[in-house]
Scaffold this active site. Structure first.
Site, mmCIF file in Angstrom:
data_model
loop_
_atom_site.group_PDB
_atom_site.id
_atom_site.type_symbol
_atom_site.label_atom_id
_atom_site.label_comp_id
_atom_site.label_asym_id
_atom_site.label_seq_id
_atom_site.Cartn_x
_atom_site.Cartn_y
_atom_site.Cartn_z
ATOM 1 N N SER A 182 0.794 -1.228 0.000
ATOM 2 C CA SER A 182 0.000 0.000 0.000
ATOM 3 C C SER A 182 0.831 1.285 0.000
ATOM 4 O O SER A 182 0.296 2.369 -0.157
ATOM 5 C CB SER A 182 -1.003 -0.004 1.151
ATOM 6 O OG SER A 182 -0.338 0.152 2.356
ATOM 7 N N LYS A 212 -6.484 4.105 8.681
ATOM 8 C CA LYS A 212 -5.535 5.041 8.081
ATOM 9 C C LYS A 212 -6.084 6.466 8.134
ATOM 10 O O LYS A 212 -5.351 7.415 8.381
ATOM 11 C CB LYS A 212 -5.234 4.629 6.648
ATOM 12 C CG LYS A 212 -4.358 3.379 6.571
ATOM 13 C CD LYS A 212 -4.224 2.877 5.145
ATOM 14 C CE LYS A 212 -3.304 1.666 5.085
ATOM 15 N NZ LYS A 212 -3.287 1.051 3.754
#
Ligand code: ADP
Length: 666
Positions: free
Chosen positions: A572, A615
């Protein structure tokens, strides 16, 4: 000498007699009682000074102290459960809902009368059985032949079918076969006359549970049906019933687990699997030496004196890497409803029924759990809290709790909102609220000491941001994102760690060399591959990005991701790496306060990644203003509460170009 021997002998007899009485009183299942009795018999014949005798006595002492048939009675009152959950926890709406639903299913299952179908062509037999079974509080349906039975079986779900073997038309064997294929969980009991016993035995080989003979004996009917039901319930009730709480530390997993136990009126046990190194810690040691012990599960059940506690197995994903034996198979024996009704601990060496234990497993990250285990669980995600939620929890729960624990009730310090937010922002850096609780505890402790040492008068103390700093010292965390300048080759990436979401910086520099790529900062293989992919994408698009064709002929590139102590892996960070490289090679600064996450492909597309919610919470903690996420992750935004989306711009993007427009200055 003789006298001494004599007294030893009497002592031995007395001890054995005492244990015999205890075995009688322990409520053991019959076959286990028999084994215990045999063991005692052997002991009465060996010398009390031998090690074997000591081991044997300790063992039987252990057996008789197990809660074989001791259970707490469940309180299945959903409104009460809801009240308890709310009393102790702020927010967590979805989680509370899921748990209450789970408990509601339990209530319904407990309330449902066992369903039994009686199939017999003789009316008197049907009547007799119905009479016996309704008295046992079962719901009984009847059928006088195979055809009627088939109709009943189509219409409803039966736990047990009792069928005559010999009937005109479709006989008991055929009914059995039908049930075996269509309703494999239903238990079948055959009714047999004296002459048909051999066929009944054959039926059992074909999968019938047991048989009862005519004329019916009340006790035999009752106990056979009860056993069949117990077997059936073991396979049915527990399926998928292990809850798994997944989320970062300090998000309330343990506390919710404890509330479930309180709501059900059950004992609560917590066993940490984190760092467990040996199967024996779960399954016990064989009793071959003095001091051998059962595993933690059996130990805890004995300690709480109840066979149906709520057992929380903590940190399933942190089982020691160097575990001796196979942890997942040991745990399957514990958790799997098909196996755990006869769990054999090596020390006990006889099965103990764990099927009425309610297991809750916790993990920081659910996908780190081996899949055979995960398949048997209902995973409930605990994500981190927003600052606002943390502040609420602090005011409503943590502060009153710490004030009480530190003995400050008479003159409780009053925390201002500003102080609480300051503590959250400048003294903690976490998804959960563990450190926040610690910081509040520190302040309360220091105030308690001042009060006792008369440095302060016994009066209400107001905790302002300045006071908080006075007690906690200089701030611990800085906002690297908003406090640093935008730089060429440095981007902000959002990552998922075991402690929740976090931000890291990706740095790229160029130097004289020849096509080299250096990667540092404890990067895992997948992250290294992302960096390779990022570089290949750029090289293949050098022209359109405005990078000179021969640039790579004369340069090496070094990518570094600091805070090297954190192991970083996963795809990611790809987007942040490619953006850092483009910023570096075009010489345009990247914007620090734009944080991003996304996997990249060689053709410049952006693929979805995990942990979006965590996140974004991390981005908010770091006061990031703009977040770039993969377009396909748009769906994850639905899970975010409004508070988590305030003051932050979230941009879902499909390809690298769109991201560059947002993150690199022109
Ligand atoms: P975990 O098991 O996830 O690590 P804990 O259950 O130990 O977290 O929670 C840490 C502390 O925070 C406990 O004192 C707990 O009571 C408190 N806590 C966590 N979530 C909440 C909440 N939503 N409301 C009130 N207190 C909470």
């Amino acid at each position: 000498m003789k006298f001494f021997k004599k007294s030893e002998e009497t002592e031995q007899t007395a001890k054995i007699e005492e244990l015999r009485r205890m075995i009688d009183a322990a409520g053991m299942p019959p076959d286990i009682k028999r084994i215990a009795g045999q063991e005692l018999e052997t002991l009465s014949r060996i010398s009390p000074s031998s090690a074997e005798y000591t081991i044997g006595i300790t063992y039987i002492d252990y057996l008789v102290s197990m809660p074989w048939n001791k259970k707490t009675e469940d309180i299945l009152d959903i409104s009460r459960a809801e009240k308890i959950m709310n009393q102790e926890h702020y927010g967590l709406h979805k989680i509370k809902e899921r748990i209450l639903e789970h408990l509601a299913v339990k209530v319904l299952r407990a309330a449902r009368k066992p369903q039994i179908l009686v199939v017999d062509d003789e009316e008197i037999a049907r009547k007799n059985l119905t009479h016996i079974l309704t008295k046992e509080n079962y719901a009984v349906a009847i059928a006088s032949d195979g055809e009627e039975a088939s109709k009943e079986l189509e219409a409803s779900e039966f736990d047990v079918v009792i069928t005559d073997l010999k009937m005109p038309g479709m006989d008991g064997m055929e009914i059995l076969e039908k049930i075996r294929t269509r309703h494999p969980d239903t238990k079948v009991i055959m009714i047999t006359g004296y002459a048909t016993v051999p066929s009944a035995v054959e039926a059992m080989q074909k999968g019938a549970f047991h048989y009862i003979s005519k004329p019916f004996k009340l006790d035999e009917v009752r106990s056979t049906v009860r056993n069949a039901l117990e077997k059936k319930l073991q396979t049915r009730s527990a399926r998928g019933s292990v809850l798994c709480f997944a989320g970062p530390p300090g998000t309330g997993k343990t506390s919710v687990g404890r509330a479930i136990a309180t709501a059900l009126g059950r004992k609560f046990v917590r066993i940490s699997l984190g760092g467990m190194k040996d199967e024996a810690e779960i399954r016990g040691h064989r009793r071959t030496y003095v001091g051998a012990k059962p595993g933690r599960i059996i130990e805890e059940i004995r300690r709480v004196e109840s066979a149906n506690p709520v057992i929380m197995l903590d940190e399933l994903d942190k089982i020691g890497q160097d575990f001796k034996g196979d942890p997942s198979s040991a745990l399957l024996e514990v958790l799997d409803p098909e196996q755990n009704h006869s769990f054999v601990d090596h020390y006990l060496d006889i099965p103990f029924d764990l099927s009425s234990v309610m297991f809750i497993v916790t993990a920081n990250v659910a996908h780190d759990i081996p899949s055979p285990l995960r398949d048997r669980m209902e995973v409930i995600e605990f994500s981190g809290y927003t600052q606002e939620e943390k502040a609420h929890i602090a005011m409503q729960f943590l502060i009153p709790k710490q004030v009480g624990e530190k003995g400050l009730y008479e003159h409780p310090p009053v925390f201002t909102d500003e102080a609480v937010y300051k503590i959250i922002r400048e003294y903690t850096h976490e998804a959960g609220i563990r450190n926040l609780e610690r910081k509040i505890a520190t302040i309360c402790r220091k105030i308690a000491r001042e009060l006792v040492q008369n440095k302060r008068k016994f009066e209400s103390i107001k905790i302002t941001p300045e006071m908080a700093e006075h007690y906690l010292g200089r701030r611990k965390y800085h906002f690297e994102v908003i406090e640093e300048e935008d730089r060429v080759g440095v981007t902000t990436s959002l990552v998922l760690t075991e402690a929740g979401g976090d931000i890291i910086f990706v740095e790229a520099v160029k130097m004289k060399g020849k096509k080299g790529l250096i990667l540092t900062g404890s990067l895992g293989d997948v992250m290294r591959e992302s960096a390779q992919a990022a570089l290949s994408y750029i090289r293949s698009n050098a022209g359109s990005l405005g990078i000179p064709e021969d640039f790579f002929e004369h340069h090496d590139i070094h990518i570094h991701i600091p805070s090297g102590a954190i192991q970083k892996d996963g795809p990611s960070a790809g987007l942040a790496i490619v953006t850092a490289l483009i910023s570096l090679l075009t010489g345009q600064p990247a914007i620090r306060s734009v944080a991003m996450t996304g996997e990249i492909t060689l053709t410049g597309r952006i693929l979805p990644v995990g942990g979006i919610k965590e996140k974004i919470l991390a981005a908010k903690r770091a006061q990031v203003k703009t977040v770039i996420i993969p377009a396909k992750n748009r769906i994850d935004l639905e899970e975010l509460q409004d508070a988590a989306r305030e003051d932050i711009n979230i941009h879902p993007v499909d390809n690298i170009n769109e991201a560059i427009d947002l993150a690199v200055l022109k």
